[in-house]
Design a protein around this motif. Structure first.
Motif, PDB file in Angstrom:
ATOM      1  N   TYR A   1       0.875  -1.176   0.000  1.00 47.96           N
ATOM      2  CA  TYR A   1       0.000   0.000   0.000  1.00 47.96           C
ATOM      3  C   TYR A   1       0.909   1.222   0.000  1.00 47.96           C
ATOM      4  N   PHE A   2       0.758   2.052  -1.010  1.00 46.67           N
ATOM      5  CA  PHE A   2       1.643   3.211  -1.142  1.00 46.67           C
ATOM      6  C   PHE A   2       0.853   4.406  -1.658  1.00 46.67           C
ATOM      7  N   ASP A   3       0.892   5.515  -0.905  1.00 48.07           N
ATOM      8  CA  ASP A   3       0.206   6.731  -1.349  1.00 48.07           C
ATOM      9  C   ASP A   3       0.974   7.989  -0.958  1.00 48.07           C
ATOM     10  N   ASN A   4       2.287   7.829  -0.738  1.00 47.70           N
ATOM     11  CA  ASN A   4       3.110   8.946  -0.278  1.00 47.70           C
ATOM     12  C   ASN A   4       3.722   9.676  -1.468  1.00 47.70           C
ATOM     13  N   ALA A   5       3.141  10.828  -1.810  1.00 47.80           N
ATOM     14  CA  ALA A   5       3.610  11.588  -2.974  1.00 47.80           C
ATOM     15  C   ALA A   5       5.023  12.129  -2.773  1.00 47.80           C
ATOM     16  N   LYS A   6       5.377  12.469  -1.521  1.00 50.10           N
ATOM     17  CA  LYS A   6       6.714  13.015  -1.257  1.00 50.10           C
ATOM     18  C   LYS A   6       7.793  11.968  -1.524  1.00 50.10           C
ATOM     19  N   VAL A   7       7.564  10.744  -1.055  1.00 54.60           N
ATOM     20  CA  VAL A   7       8.538   9.664  -1.289  1.00 54.60           C
ATOM     21  C   VAL A   7       8.626   9.352  -2.780  1.00 54.60           C
ATOM     22  N   ALA A   8       7.476   9.316  -3.453  1.00 51.62           N
ATOM     23  CA  ALA A   8       7.456   9.051  -4.895  1.00 51.62           C
ATOM     24  C   ALA A   8       8.237  10.131  -5.643  1.00 51.62           C
ATOM     25  N   GLN A   9       8.061  11.382  -5.229  1.00 51.89           N
ATOM     26  CA  GLN A   9       8.780  12.483  -5.867  1.00 51.89           C
ATOM     27  C   GLN A   9      10.280  12.361  -5.650  1.00 51.89           C
ATOM     28  N   LEU A  10      10.687  12.026  -4.418  1.00 52.51           N
ATOM     29  CA  LEU A  10      12.113  11.872  -4.105  1.00 52.51           C
ATOM     30  C   LEU A  10      12.739  10.770  -4.947  1.00 52.51           C
ATOM     31  N   ILE A  11      12.094   9.605  -4.984  1.00 56.40           N
ATOM     32  CA  ILE A  11      12.613   8.480  -5.783  1.00 56.40           C
ATOM     33  C   ILE A  11      12.630   8.847  -7.262  1.00 56.40           C
ATOM     34  N   GLY A  12      11.586   9.527  -7.716  1.00 60.96           N
ATOM     35  CA  GLY A  12      11.505   9.934  -9.116  1.00 60.96           C
ATOM     36  C   GLY A  12      12.619  10.879  -9.510  1.00 60.96           C
ATOM     37  N   VAL A  13      12.924  11.844  -8.659  1.00 56.74           N
ATOM     38  CA  VAL A  13      13.980  12.817  -8.962  1.00 56.74           C
ATOM     39  C   VAL A  13      15.350  12.132  -8.992  1.00 56.74           C
ATOM     40  N   ILE A  14      15.624  11.279  -8.004  1.00 58.07           N
ATOM     41  CA  ILE A  14      16.908  10.556  -7.982  1.00 58.07           C
ATOM     42  C   ILE A  14      17.049   9.688  -9.235  1.00 58.07           C
ATOM     43  N   ALA A  15      15.955   9.013  -9.597  1.00 60.16           N
ATOM     44  CA  ALA A  15      15.984   8.168 -10.792  1.00 60.16           C
ATOM     45  C   ALA A  15      16.235   8.997 -12.042  1.00 60.16           C
ATOM     46  N   LEU A  16      15.606  10.159 -12.141  1.00 62.06           N
ATOM     47  CA  LEU A  16      15.807  11.022 -13.307  1.00 62.06           C
ATOM     48  C   LEU A  16      17.249  11.510 -13.390  1.00 62.06           C
ATOM     49  N   VAL A  17      17.857  11.783 -12.240  1.00 59.75           N
ATOM     50  CA  VAL A  17      19.268  12.188 -12.222  1.00 59.75           C
ATOM     51  C   VAL A  17      20.143  11.084 -12.813  1.00 59.75           C
ATOM     52  N   ILE A  18      19.918   9.838 -12.386  1.00 61.21           N
ATOM     53  CA  ILE A  18      20.719   8.710 -12.877  1.00 61.21           C
ATOM     54  C   ILE A  18      20.471   8.474 -14.368  1.00 61.21           C
ATOM     55  N   ILE A  19      19.209   8.552 -14.787  1.00 60.08           N
ATOM     56  CA  ILE A  19      18.856   8.311 -16.193  1.00 60.08           C
ATOM     57  C   ILE A  19      19.433   9.407 -17.092  1.00 60.08           C
ATOM     58  N   LEU A  20      19.321  10.666 -16.655  1.00 59.95           N
ATOM     59  CA  LEU A  20      19.896  11.774 -17.431  1.00 59.95           C
ATOM     60  C   LEU A  20      21.413  11.665 -17.490  1.00 59.95           C
ATOM     61  N   PHE A  21      22.021  11.252 -16.386  1.00 60.91           N
ATOM     62  CA  PHE A  21      23.475  11.103 -16.350  1.00 60.91           C
ATOM     63  C   PHE A  21      23.925  10.048 -17.349  1.00 60.91           C
ATOM     64  N   GLU A  22      23.232   8.915 -17.366  1.00 57.45           N
ATOM     65  CA  GLU A  22      23.585   7.853 -18.317  1.00 57.45           C
ATOM     66  C   GLU A  22      23.380   8.314 -19.753  1.00 57.45           C
ATOM     67  N   GLY A  23      22.284   9.020 -20.010  1.00 59.58           N
ATOM     68  CA  GLY A  23      22.037   9.540 -21.353  1.00 59.58           C
ATOM     69  C   GLY A  23      23.081  10.548 -21.787  1.00 59.58           C
ATOM     70  N   GLY A  24      23.493  11.420 -20.853  1.00 58.64           N
ATOM     71  CA  GLY A  24      24.520  12.412 -21.163  1.00 58.64           C
ATOM     72  C   GLY A  24      25.870  11.781 -21.444  1.00 58.64           C
ATOM     73  N   LEU A  25      26.202  10.709 -20.717  1.00 63.45           N
ATOM     74  CA  LEU A  25      27.468  10.012 -20.957  1.00 63.45           C
ATOM     75  C   LEU A  25      27.554   9.466 -22.377  1.00 63.45           C
ATOM     76  N   GLN A  26      26.412   9.071 -22.938  1.00 60.45           N
ATOM     77  CA  GLN A  26      26.374   8.467 -24.271  1.00 60.45           C
ATOM     78  C   GLN A  26      26.226   9.509 -25.387  1.00 60.45           C
ATOM     79  N   THR A  27      26.027  10.781 -25.020  1.00 62.30           N
ATOM     80  CA  THR A  27      25.798  11.836 -26.015  1.00 62.30           C
ATOM     81  C   THR A  27      27.117  12.470 -26.444  1.00 62.30           C
ATOM     82  N   LYS A  28      27.384  12.494 -27.727  1.00 62.40           N
ATOM     83  CA  LYS A  28      28.626  13.068 -28.241  1.00 62.40           C
ATOM     84  C   LYS A  28      28.455  14.569 -28.495  1.00 62.40           C
TER      85      LYS A  28
END
Length: 488
Positions: free
Chosen positions: A56-83
């Protein structure tokens, strides 16, 4: 104590199960032609209290925190591959789409939201801001391995990597207008330039600092270098966000600087972050799936509003934004049509939709549900047809060959040599040539060829074929010349 142990075991079991299902979902998504992130979201929804009841999960703050951290990692990986060479070739259209395009999309969708959702104009523009940007996680995931023409793929990737700051700025601004009695519009305009300028500056500084640190600090284990690199991504975001600037922009720029520089243990860093990005992508979409309740999402009210707004976004707002943003930039009508269709929405709009919930904006729950439905519709409809659409418009290039083998490198960071993995495609100048005919620098040697399932020991008479994977040993001083020769 027993209760805590059981709770921990239950939690670890569920996380392990979700990761296994998420990884297997990527295989299923390929066969079904459905973006993997849709399956991740479905896994989250099924695991929730209205599904199988695991969590059971309804905590928007935790979801936002996890989402932001995940976006940082995903953007970082994408940037590493961009020439950088790729970015330079598409910088003008990509940045135009990331700024003017987002503003136009936001405005058009806002008008539709005002007419359909019975909300105030500021709430309508808040909704438009949330869905105004394309999503890096969705775009990187869908385009990976596709043979879309390089210029088009690069435009979409750079746009999606750089348009989040505009969407975040607009979303936060309209939340302030709705929650603050006397907002300062002049301060908001100044804030935009502060966010962009400082995001670029800190991203550049942290990128340069990371390169120097990775190459100069002699760590005891090669496995620490990838962790060291990703730490700078988190540092770039946190410092930039702390001073009220665009952390996501800083992460993307710092990643590009790191990825376009000769690095110690470069291969390990890239592969680690590719796997880490997948983990965070699975985690993020599963969490977002848990956050939504199907009984609230799949109501007649949300469905009809979501379908109309998704149609407005996909068929009206995005095409108009593309046409006006990249006028006279050398794109043919077929390419503009493809860029219009490929404007995927994904995690960023859903994460942004948690902002008004946390700020307790009126109608925030309805906005979240409709945004979620719009994103699901966009990803499912557009994401599953991008490759087919490109083929119909004749916008595909040579088939991309993904290496099915890897060669583990030991202590390369302390040696004056490096092994490069190179996939031969239709455009490679070495295709059809014998090794002795290739004008490599003197200290460059092809020491292994993978052809389908076979390992071939190369000789001077070995002929290079399309699809071959070459492992090329080069001294560090010749690497730049070799990369120029191979056009990598």
């Amino acid at each position: 104590m027993d209760h805590l142990i059981l709770s921990s075991e239950h939690f670890i079991f569920v996380v392990a199960l979700l990761l296994i299902i998420g990884v297997l979902a990527t295989k299923i998504s390929t066969k079904l032609g459905v973006p993997a992130l849709i399956l991740f979201i479905i896994v989250g929804m099924l695991s929730g209290s209205e599904g199988l009841g695991f969590i059971y999960f309804d905590n928007a703050k935790v979801a936002q925190l996890i989402g932001v951290i995940a976006l940082v990692i995903i953007l970082f990986e994408g940037g590493l591959q961009t020439k950088f060479s790729t970015v330079k070739s598409v910088a003008k259209p990509a940045l135009s789409l990331a700024t003017i395009g987002v503003l136009l999309t936001t405005s058009i969708v806002a008008v539709a939201a005002k007419l359909i959702m019975d909300i105030s104009w500021f709430e309508a523009f808040l909704f438009g801001s949330i869905v105004g940007s394309t999503d890096a996680a969705a775009v990187f995931s869908v385009l990976k391995g596709q043979n879309i023409k390089e210029r088009l793929g690069a435009t979409l990737e750079v746009e999606s990597g750089s348009n989040d700051p505009m969407a975040v700025f607009l979303t936060v601004s309209f939340i302030e207008i709705l929650t603050i009695d006397d907002p300062s519009y002049i301060m908001m305009i100044g804030s935009f330039f502060w966010q962009m300028g400082m995001g670029l500056l800190i991203g550049w500084i942290l990128g340069k600092l990371a390169v120097n640190a990775i190459n100069r600090v002699n760590l005891d284990s090669s496995g620490l270098y990838p962790v060291f690199a990703v730490s700078f991504a988190l540092l770039a975001y946190s410092i930039t966000d702390f001073i009220g600037a665009s952390g996501l922009l800083a992460v993307y720029l710092s990643a590009m600087i790191i990825g376009n520089t000769d690095l110690t243990y470069r291969y390990s860093i890239l592969k680690f972050n590719e796997g880490f990005a997948w983990i965070m992508q699975i985690l993020m979409f599963v969490i977002l799936g848990l956050l939504v309740f199907p009984s609230q999402l799949f109501t007649l009210d949300v469905i009809w509003k979501g379908l109309i707004l998704a149609g407005t976004l996909i068929l009206v707002a995005r095409p108009i934004a593309v046409l006006l943003s990249i006028t006279k930039m050398g794109f043919k009508w077929r390419e503009k049509l493809f860029l219009s269709w490929a404007g995927l929405r994904g995690a960023v709009p859903i994460v942004l939709a948690t902002f008004p919930m946390i700020a307790e904006v009126e109608n925030s729950q309805m906005i979240f549900n409709v945004v979620f439905f719009v994103v699901m519709t966009s990803t499912l409809l557009q994401g599953s047809t991008i490759s087919t659409f490109a083929e119909k418009l004749k916008l595909t290039g040579p088939t991309k060959v993904e290496p099915s083998h890897t060669l583990e490198l030991v202590s390369i960071g302390k040696a004056n040599a490096e092994i490069i993995e190179y996939v031969v495609n239709e455009e490679s100048f070495v295709k059809g040539s014998r090794i002795k005919e290739i004008d490599f620098p003197d200290d460059v040697l092809i020491n292994a060829i993978i052809r389908e399932e076979d390992l071939i020991t190369p000789s001077g008479d070995s002929q290079i074929e399309v699809g071959d994977i070459l492992y090329i040993l080069t001294s560090k001083r010749s690497k730049k010349a070799l990369n120029k020769l191979l056009k990598v």
